[in-house]
Write an enzyme that holds these catalytic residues in place. Structure first.
Site, short mmCIF file in Angstrom:
data_model
loop_
_atom_site.label_atom_id
_atom_site.label_comp_id
_atom_site.label_asym_id
_atom_site.label_seq_id
_atom_site.Cartn_x
_atom_site.Cartn_y
_atom_site.Cartn_z
CG ASP A 181 -3.55 10.17 8.63
OD1 ASP A 181 -4.69 10.57 8.32
OD2 ASP A 181 -2.80 9.59 7.82
CB VAL A 190 3.68 -0.25 3.21
CG1 VAL A 190 4.00 -1.42 4.14
CG2 VAL A 190 3.40 1.01 4.02
N GLY A 218 4.49 7.68 2.56
CA GLY A 218 5.41 6.80 1.89
C GLY A 218 4.73 5.55 1.37
N GLY A 222 0.84 -1.20 0.00
CA GLY A 222 0.00 0.00 0.00
C GLY A 222 0.87 1.24 0.00
N GLY A 223 0.24 2.37 0.05
CA GLY A 223 0.99 3.61 0.05
C GLY A 223 0.09 4.77 0.39
#
Length: 824
Positions: A618, A509, A507, A502-503
């Site tokens: 977040d 992953v 950044g 994912g991202g």
């Protein structure tokens, strides 16, 4: 005498810079500018940074209005966008003999721009206002305004400006983007009210193709913009009468700087200036993805959401105007590298016929024409027989061909209108499979066979040695302490970062596997500006935090500009994946309640059990990971601490996060743990309903789930809020409790929200919770039929409290702040 002279000279200079008016005796020229009385806006000659040739000292200059009170120069209006001035010292903005405001270029003895209206009096002045408008008014009576720049917007819509249609004259007040980042001349896109008289806004390409609509005005909001219910600090009005229809907005707090724009790539965006980071925050944009913009990449260009830039030329084509592509203007498209056989008019026997290149999973271009063909081969022949045919496709609906340019292509597309496109290219653009290469291959093999064998042996020995060294190095550090990985080690265990998990804005992953077969997740951080010593100190602090509901940090890497974090691997992925993209079998209620409680426990540990309070900043389904037993673990905690001052800038680039941001983020007050509580509440609504808070329901109708949830909770009908995939199989008591907690968490006043510790106690049954009030940001739909309030009111006393409070004082005030939460 000399000091007095310089004092008088300085006073005169100061008075000149404070002037806000152009009159018949004082035109504007060169580096001069006029500034509004409050100092908010300025007008003068402006050149785009990318459009100025610093080597030669020349450039294109435009009369423009920009913000005068922020350090990042941002224009909001331009006059002569089609006819720039090369030297502002030979040009002037002045009051003409007929009373109009005109731009004159004395070097070429011509008029470049004019307000071009009928003025009752030749005695006029032009004044720059604090609202960002340049007003042409009667010199003797300022109440008589003949013309306003804010009524003629370019690419920016300011508070107080109209965006609509004059039904009498047919003139449309619309937004048109710059051609590119160096050229403010009108681009191909536009945002305007439907000229046919309906109450909806369109974004169009080339004044012909509509690729986004707001939906009609239903008295409260535009039906296809449910996000309007989630705003906080705006007053919106839609006026529709016999003579005109327009949309207008104002700021509830004049100290907040905000604007709407349409950018060079065809998206409309809402921006808010954040003084703390000295940058613009992107708060809202449409269409949601860049590739939804029609014709973004021009003819023979294809859009791809997974690469930057989004646009690239398809095979056999190259950029038509490279200079425009460098300035993010892709609409010029691409040109064919090698002409087709039929285009060369060659009948030579050596000229091979055209071939077709297969483009799989693409969004097919518009303007397809049907052709009579019973098979794919016959469809190909039909295309070859017509020189104007550039591509074809064959599917269950038959044969379709394209004549002329191919527009609106998109790679890796699996939606409606997608398929396999066969692109016609010159034979030289594709390899000839029939040509024999046996002689060449034999010669090469004979010459290098011995060298390859020797090289293979040497490489095998070196590889085995490196592998043993790497395995020994990693295994020595897996005793429980935080591991300081080498970058080369992480390249190896992730197979050179090949498997992406994912991202996001922080950044990307990747999945990896240690020598002992332990699966790991490696996050490669982007844009981190911390030094290596500071980064290692912060990571060491975060690495000591361990809790069953927090993703464990195993190690890190810090080499040069490379910053990576290594976490334990979560086999079930994120809550977002399971909730919105999972299989047909949905998460049952018991698991959802376990996820809600476990997430609350993890956040409570960060807020109250660590040596220093850690605010996640977040919280959203993407950052809640699930292990094999669906036990939730909060991830990405501590990134706010790592990113420091850059964190608010990173938040501006995240997609989807704005639906979880607390009002404090936009209001500019200090962020406390209650910001996480708000985000948790928004996420809890999605966990209950199984859908995103702002989503399209049945028959394309828009809805904002928190508004529905509050109303149903007040009515005692919470069962209808449950994810329909669960078929009503949920504990009524737990469902009611979860809905109440979610409603308390999203209260506009952060002091009214519970702490995460109280949320845990409520969900565990140790605290009772009263019926929550309706937040003002949700209540607006029922109270104000004509005005949409995007930000809830924050009184001056509340603002003062929020400015002076710390994380610990917030926890204390919320814990003792009222009888909403009582011991069971």
């Amino acid at each position: 005498m000399a000091p007095l002279f310089f004092l008088l000279l300085f006073s005169q200079i100061f008075l000149c810079t404070a002037v806000d008016t152009i009159n018949s005796t004082a035109p504007l020229s060169g580096t001069q500018k006029i500034v509004s009385k409050g100092g908010r806006f300025a007008l003068g000659f402006y050149t785009p940074p990318q459009g100025n040739n610093t080597a030669s000292g020349t450039g294109n200059y435009y009369i423009a209005i920009w913000y005068n009170n922020i350090p990042l120069q941002t224009t909001v209006w331009t006059a002569n966008s089609d006819l720039p001035v090369s030297d502002p010292t030979t040009a002037s903005l002045a009051i003409g003999s007929d009373g109009n405001l005109v731009l004159l270029d004395q070097s070429k003895n011509r008029q470049l721009w004019s307000t071009n209206i009928s003025v009752a009096s030749s005695s006029t002045v032009a004044v720059i206002q604090d609202g960002g408008s340049l007003d042409l008014m009667d010199a003797t009576n300022s109440s008589i305004v003949y013309w306003r720049s804010i009524d003629h917007p370019t690419n920016t819509w300011l508070p107080g400006g109209k965006l609509g249609l004059n039904k009498t004259t047919g003139v449309s007040q619309r937004l048109v983007p710059w051609r590119n980042n160096a050229n403010p001349s009108p681009g191909l896109f536009s945002l305007e009210l439907d000229p046919n008289g309906t109450t909806q806004y369109f974004i169009q390409w080339n004044d012909s193709i509509t690729y986004w609509t707001s939906g009609p005005w239903n008295g409260n909001i535009f039906s296809l913009v449910p996000e309007m219910t989630a705003g906080y600090n705006y007053n919106f009005r839609f006026i529709n009468n016999v003579s005109e229809s327009y949309f207008i907005y104002s700021m509830k707090d004049d100290s907040i700087i905000s604007r709407f724009t349409i950018d060079v790539n065809g998206q409309i965006k809402q921006w808010t200036w954040v003084p703390a980071s000295e940058n613009w925050i992107l708060f809202w944009s449409q269409p949601r993805t860049q590739c939804e913009v029609y014709g973004l990449c021009g003819a023979y260009g294809s859009c791809n959401l997974n690469v930057l830039p989004f646009c690239n030329c398809i095979k056999g084509f190259s950029q038509k105007f490279q200079s425009d592509w460098d300035l993010q203007d892709f609409t010029g498209g691409c040109k064919r590298n090698v002409p087709l056989q039929c285009q060369t008019n060659s009948s030579s026997a050596q000229t091979q016929p055209d071939k077709f290149y297969s483009m799989v999973s693409v969004r097919l271009p518009d303007n397809a024409q049907s052709a009579v063909a019973a098979s794919s081969q016959a469809c190909q022949v039909a295309c070859l027989n017509n020189c104007a045919c550039n591509a074809y496709t064959y599917n269950s609906s038959g044969c379709f061909v394209w004549h002329g340019d191919l527009i609106n292509l998109q790679d890796q597309y699996n939606g409606n209108g997608g398929g396999t496109l066969f692109l016609r290219l010159a034979a030289s653009e594709l390899p000839d499979s029939k040509k024999s290469k046996k002689v060449i291959i034999g010669a090469v093999v004979g010459g290098v066979a011995a060298a390859l064998i020797i090289l293979a042996i040497v490489l095998f020995i070196v590889f085995q040695k490196c592998r043993r060294d790497r395995t020994l190095r990693i295994s020595k550090t897996t005793g429980g302490a935080l591991i300081a990985f080498r970058y080369s080690d992480l390249q190896h265990v992730t197979s050179n970062f090949s498997e992406k998990l994912g991202g996001g804005a922080f950044g990307t992953v990747f999945k990896g596997k240690l020598p002992d077969s332990t699966a790991i997740a490696v996050k490669r951080l982007d844009g981190l500006s911390q030094g290596e010593k500071q980064f290692r100190a912060e990571v060491s602090t975060i690495g000591t935090i361990q809790h069953v509901n927090l993703v464990r940090l195993l190690g890190f890497c810090s080499e040069g500009s490379r910053r990576l974090l290594v976490y334990e691997y979560m086999p079930k992925g994120s809550l977002e994946l399971q909730l919105f993209h999972g299989e047909t079998t949905a998460l049952n209620w018991a698991i959802r309640y376990q996820i809600a409680l476990g997430t609350a426990r993890g956040l409570n540990y960060l807020h109250e059990k660590c040596r220093d309070c850690i605010i996640h900043c977040d919280v959203k389904p993407d950052n809640i990971l699930l292990d094999e037993s669906f036990v939730p673990k909060v991830s990405d905690f501590g990134l706010a601490k790592l990113l420091g001052r850059d964190f608010s800038r990173v938040l501006t680039t995240m997609r989807g996060t704005r639906g979880y941001l607390a009002p404090e983020w936009i209001s500019g007050v200090p962020i406390t743990p209650k910001a996480d509580v708000f985000s948790y509440g928004m996420m809890l609504f999605e966990l209950i309903s199984g859908r995103r808070n702002a989503d399209l329901g049945e028959e394309g109708k828009s809805s904002f789930f928190p508004t529905l949830a509050v109303n149903k909770l007040q009515e005692g009908d919470v069962q209808t809020l449950l994810d329909p995939r669960l078929n009503g199989d949920a504990s009524a008591d737990e469902l009611t409790k979860a809905c109440k907690v979610a409603c308390w968490c999203i209260q506009d006043d952060e002091n009214a929200r519970p702490t995460m510790g109280q949320v845990v106690q409520i969900l565990e049954g140790f605290l009772d919770v009263n019926m929550p009030p309706v937040p003002r940001s949700l209540k607006v739909l029922n109270e104000s039929p004509d005005v949409i309030n995007f930000f809830s009111d924050v009184s001056s006393s509340q603002t003062s409290q929020m400015h002076n409070s710390t994380a610990s004082s917030q926890t204390k005030s919320s814990t003792s702040g009222g009888s909403q939460f009582q011991s069971s």
